[in-house]
Scaffold this active site. Structure first.
Site, PDB file in Angstrom:
ATOM      1  N   ASP A  20       0.821  -1.140   0.099  1.00  0.00           N
ATOM      2  CA  ASP A  20       0.099  -0.066   0.104  1.00  0.00           C
ATOM      3  C   ASP A  20       0.962   1.238   0.026  1.00  0.00           C
ATOM      4  O   ASP A  20       1.925   1.254   0.666  1.00  0.00           O
ATOM      5  CB  ASP A  20      -0.801  -0.056   1.219  1.00  0.00           C
ATOM      6  CG  ASP A  20      -2.106   0.996   1.089  1.00  0.00           C
ATOM      7  OD1 ASP A  20      -2.685   1.301  -0.109  1.00  0.00           O
ATOM      8  OD2 ASP A  20      -2.592   1.253   2.125  1.00  0.00           O
ATOM      9  N   HIS A  37       2.251   3.529  -9.130  1.00  0.00           N
ATOM     10  CA  HIS A  37       1.884   2.153  -9.362  1.00  0.00           C
ATOM     11  C   HIS A  37       3.058   1.584 -10.172  1.00  0.00           C
ATOM     12  O   HIS A  37       3.497   0.196 -10.170  1.00  0.00           O
ATOM     13  CB  HIS A  37       0.594   1.865 -10.124  1.00  0.00           C
ATOM     14  CG  HIS A  37      -0.517   2.246  -9.389  1.00  0.00           C
ATOM     15  ND1 HIS A  37      -0.666   1.921  -8.156  1.00  0.00           N
ATOM     16  CD2 HIS A  37      -1.705   3.040  -9.511  1.00  0.00           C
ATOM     17  CE1 HIS A  37      -1.911   2.425  -7.531  1.00  0.00           C
ATOM     18  NE2 HIS A  37      -2.545   3.126  -8.602  1.00  0.00           N
ATOM     19  N   LEU A 131      10.614 -20.631  -5.458  1.00  0.00           N
ATOM     20  CA  LEU A 131       9.655 -19.676  -4.638  1.00  0.00           C
ATOM     21  C   LEU A 131       8.291 -19.916  -5.359  1.00  0.00           C
ATOM     22  O   LEU A 131       7.971 -19.786  -6.564  1.00  0.00           O
ATOM     23  CB  LEU A 131      10.004 -18.234  -4.954  1.00  0.00           C
ATOM     24  CG  LEU A 131       9.037 -17.262  -4.195  1.00  0.00           C
ATOM     25  CD1 LEU A 131       9.040 -17.303  -2.881  1.00  0.00           C
ATOM     26  CD2 LEU A 131       9.511 -15.708  -4.888  1.00  0.00           C
TER      27      LEU A 131
HETATM   28  C1  IPE Z   1      -5.251  -2.568   0.066  1.00  0.00           C
HETATM   29  O1  IPE Z   1      -4.799  -1.224  -0.260  1.00  0.00           O
HETATM   30  C2  IPE Z   1      -5.388  -3.254  -1.480  1.00  0.00           C
HETATM   31  C3  IPE Z   1      -4.088  -3.514  -2.173  1.00  0.00           C
HETATM   32  C4  IPE Z   1      -2.692  -3.207  -1.411  1.00  0.00           C
HETATM   33  C5  IPE Z   1      -3.971  -4.111  -3.185  1.00  0.00           C
HETATM   34  P1  IPE Z   1      -6.209  -0.248  -0.456  1.00  0.00           P
HETATM   35  O2  IPE Z   1      -5.413   1.256  -0.519  1.00  0.00           O
HETATM   36  O3  IPE Z   1      -7.121  -0.745  -1.538  1.00  0.00           O
HETATM   37  O4  IPE Z   1      -6.654  -0.269   1.090  1.00  0.00           O
HETATM   38  P2  IPE Z   1      -7.836   0.690   1.960  1.00  0.00           P
HETATM   39  O5  IPE Z   1      -8.965   1.275   0.906  1.00  0.00           O
HETATM   40  O6  IPE Z   1      -6.801   1.869   2.212  1.00  0.00           O
HETATM   41  O7  IPE Z   1      -8.310  -0.101   2.938  1.00  0.00           O
HETATM   42  C1  IPE Z   2      -1.792   0.174  -3.315  1.00  0.00           C
HETATM   43  O1  IPE Z   2      -1.518   1.606  -3.345  1.00  0.00           O
HETATM   44  C2  IPE Z   2      -1.909  -0.111  -4.643  1.00  0.00           C
HETATM   45  C3  IPE Z   2      -3.229  -0.800  -5.002  1.00  0.00           C
HETATM   46  C4  IPE Z   2      -4.199  -0.691  -4.249  1.00  0.00           C
HETATM   47  C5  IPE Z   2      -3.398  -1.248  -6.271  1.00  0.00           C
HETATM   48  P1  IPE Z   2      -2.677   2.609  -3.433  1.00  0.00           P
HETATM   49  O2  IPE Z   2      -3.120   2.960  -4.635  1.00  0.00           O
HETATM   50  O3  IPE Z   2      -3.655   2.198  -2.574  1.00  0.00           O
HETATM   51  O4  IPE Z   2      -1.942   3.951  -2.779  1.00  0.00           O
HETATM   52  P2  IPE Z   2      -2.423   4.965  -1.706  1.00  0.00           P
HETATM   53  O5  IPE Z   2      -2.932   4.200  -0.341  1.00  0.00           O
HETATM   54  O6  IPE Z   2      -3.625   5.894  -2.555  1.00  0.00           O
HETATM   55  O7  IPE Z   2      -1.278   5.966  -1.131  1.00  0.00           O
HETATM   56 MG    MG Z   3      -4.152   2.559  -0.534  1.00  0.00          MG
END
Ligand code: IPE
Ligand code: IPE
Ligand code: MG
Length: 245
Positions: A20, A37, A131
């Site tokens: 995240d 990303h 792995l």
């Molecule tokens: C969790 O991250 C999902 C992934 C890392 C793929 P999110 O950014 O979607 O989670 P929330 O919405 O903050 O809980």
């Molecule tokens: C996690 O990073 C990746 C996915 C959920 C695809 P985020 O896109 O949730 O990044 P933040 O949390 O908005 O910084």
């Molecule tokens: Mg996020």
């Protein structure tokens, strides 16, 4: 370095990561979220290399949740493109490193081209025995439990399973990653202290490690810190510690 100092027996064998913080990482640099990303993909490759180097049995990465469809259309389609691109461009390195790739999640919701590439990459790497790399894509812990329940119901209806035979070990075999070791450690980057519908059943007794580091900044040092933290934990599984009487 830190890892080598510990007994190999205590090492976690299966690690799962909630990757995240990509969006915030890009935002901090005044860039579009997709830039984060893309940097996140590079970070994921680093994590895979770390897992290969330290001979973990399995690494499970949360790439796209069942709730992430609720993001703006453009971000979702950018993520799908990136997913397709990464499958295409990592196959050679997966083969070279003897990595077995599996996608966990409801892939039927992806476009046909992506589904085709997912199946092709899984098939090509199926016999690798290094792995086990699982990518959770359109994954939700609740979805996983429901799809397991549906398989149980099907078996009961067909008469191959009696309701009184249903137990944890039978159910375990019907959900994602049934053939793998239990998840020892869950790492979440990005400073949130939640599971966000990632593995639910599978992490019943996992150790949890949270860090404020945003996913694109995750590196071998932080991964090592997470493992060191894990190695200091006392996993009791409901028992009590052995004491000298
Ligand atoms: C969790 O991250 C999902 C992934 C890392 C793929 P999110 O950014 O979607 O989670 P929330 O919405 O903050 O809980
Ligand atoms: C996690 O990073 C990746 C996915 C959920 C695809 P985020 O896109 O949730 O990044 P933040 O949390 O908005 O910084
Ligand atoms: Mg996020």
């Amino acid at each position: 370095m830190l890892l080598e100092q510990h007994n190999i027996i205590n090492q976690p064998r299966h690690i799962a990561i909630i990757m995240d913080g990509n969006g915030r990482w890009a935002n901090n640099r005044g860039k579009m979220r997709i830039f984060g990303h893309k940097a996140g993909l590079e970070s994921a490759k680093r994590a895979v290399n770390f897992a290969i180097k330290h001979r973990f049995n399995a690494l499970t990465l949360y790439a796209f949740s069942s709730e992430n469809w609720n993001r703006p259309k453009q971000e979702v389609s950018d993520l799908m493109e990136l997913f397709l691109y990464s499958l295409n461009h990592t196959i050679h390195s997966l083969q070279k490193n003897n990595v077995r790739l599996k996608i966990i999640g409801d892939i039927s919701q992806f476009n046909l081209r992506l589904q085709k590439y997912i199946k092709k990459t899984e098939q090509l790497t199926h016999k690798n025995n290094g792995l086990n790399l699982n990518i959770a894509a359109n994954y939700g812990g609740r979805w996983d439990i429901i799809q397991g329940v549906k398989k149980i119901v099907d078996k009961v209806q067909k008469g191959s399973l009696y309701p009184e035979q249903i137990n944890e070990s039978i159910f375990c075999k019907l959900i994602s990653m049934n053939e793998l070791m239990p998840v020892d450690l869950v790492i979440r980057t990005g400073g949130e202290y939640r599971i966000s519908n990632f593995l639910l059943w599978q992490i019943a007794y996992s150790e949890l490690f949270f860090t404020d580091v945003l996913w694109p900044d995750f590196n071998h040092d932080i991964f090592s810190s997470a493992i060191s933290s894990f190695l200091k934990r006392k996993r009791r599984f409901g028992h009590i510690e052995q004491t000298v009487m």
